[in-house]
Design an enzyme around this catalytic site. Sequence first.
Site, PDB file in Angstrom:
ATOM      1  N   ASP A  21     -21.274 -76.687 -23.205  1.00  0.00           N
ATOM      2  CA  ASP A  21     -21.432 -76.878 -24.641  1.00  0.00           C
ATOM      3  C   ASP A  21     -22.554 -75.965 -25.121  1.00  0.00           C
ATOM      4  OD1 ASP A  21     -20.662 -78.750 -26.994  1.00  0.00           O
ATOM      5  OD2 ASP A  21     -22.845 -78.723 -27.041  1.00  0.00           O
ATOM      6  N   ASN A  72     -24.225 -71.954 -36.596  1.00  0.00           N
ATOM      7  CA  ASN A  72     -23.082 -71.581 -37.424  1.00  0.00           C
ATOM      8  C   ASN A  72     -23.417 -71.681 -38.907  1.00  0.00           C
ATOM      9  OD1 ASN A  72     -20.518 -70.584 -36.960  1.00  0.00           O
ATOM     10  ND2 ASN A  72     -19.510 -72.548 -37.166  1.00  0.00           N
ATOM     11  N   ASP A 104     -18.310 -67.101 -34.461  1.00  0.00           N
ATOM     12  CA  ASP A 104     -17.204 -66.609 -33.629  1.00  0.00           C
ATOM     13  C   ASP A 104     -17.701 -65.611 -32.587  1.00  0.00           C
ATOM     14  OD1 ASP A 104     -15.501 -68.174 -35.087  1.00  0.00           O
ATOM     15  OD2 ASP A 104     -14.625 -66.532 -36.247  1.00  0.00           O
ATOM     16  N   GLU A 132     -17.103 -75.595 -29.818  1.00  0.00           N
ATOM     17  CA  GLU A 132     -18.011 -74.852 -28.939  1.00  0.00           C
ATOM     18  C   GLU A 132     -17.935 -75.361 -27.505  1.00  0.00           C
ATOM     19  OE1 GLU A 132     -20.636 -78.093 -30.848  1.00  0.00           O
ATOM     20  OE2 GLU A 132     -18.774 -77.015 -31.261  1.00  0.00           O
TER      21      GLU A 132
END
Length: 351
Positions: A216, A224, A233, A259
């Site tokens: 993770d 983000n 991304d 993620e």
Amino acid sequence: MSGAGHEDRERSYVIAQRANELMRDYGSSASPRAYAVWYNYVSGRQPLMNTAIKRLTTQSGSLSDGDIDDLYEAHIDGRNVEGELDRHNAGLITEVQGIMEMIDLSLGSTAQYGASLQAISKDLADTTPNRLKDIVATLIVNTCEVAASNRTLEAHMRESRREIETLRETLAAARLESLTDPLTGLSNRKHFEEMLCKEIDEGAKSHQPASLILIDIDFFKRFNDLFGHLTGDQVLRLVAVVMRETVSARATLSRFGGEEFGILLPGIGRDAARIVAEAVRTSIMGRDLVKRATGESLGKVTISLGVAQRRPDDTMVSFIERADSCLYAGKRAGRNRTIDDGELSEFSEVA
């Protein structure tokens, strides 16, 4: 009503009641999608979705409407679409294989028929009565005509075979695409679950070790929100690239949602799997992330990892849950670290 049917009915009511309770406690609204997500969660049908829900509720204490939409599309609606595509592809491939077998049989039959006619004409030609000469001549002519017809048929059949081979390759490519995460090029959730199930089944027979690594990205949502989805991304692709560079070809590398990443290592025990996990973690931490548009340095990306070795009595659910427990022990212990199930009790005591 049969006893089994009654039990199924009662179980569905129990699941529905618990789903409603969780939707009320953790959800922002009682939408049909939210109910579907929580019903599937309680039923335990999709362990990877359950892992994602546990992760989200641990981080924020609730599921937003956006979280519900993401979960629904990734694990419920997406699963239906992929399932339909998979069944469609499998059916077409089976049909194509059947047609190809018939073509092979037809080609063989044609050759045998031509050989048989030639043998008959030869036998007749060797006879002495004059009246058979006309018959022999006729047979020879017919044989030539059949041979010519056969050559034409064979040409058409071979052309059809080439077309069918192309179709089969296209279908195989479509199936591969349905098992691939488009952003990172890694295996997707569907393929990851398939390989996990296969490993559980084969491991029970072979008694060979296998390990699972769950990954993770630390503080990904914050990252983000701060730098935007395009940069997010870029982070996901970075993790995928490092996984490919670090892990052997035998492993299954997957991004199964958000993620969240997974590495399935057949034939690898806990200690070797931990070395792999640490290699991925340190490689990612050692790279500077740069915003492509401006060249601006965005700092370091770190990940937390959980490692579990398969046990003889493991199911896919228990295997995933143990690796996930290790991952969350690492999160609680400060992130940017690897925890394996050999040391999990130590960290659980600390927690």
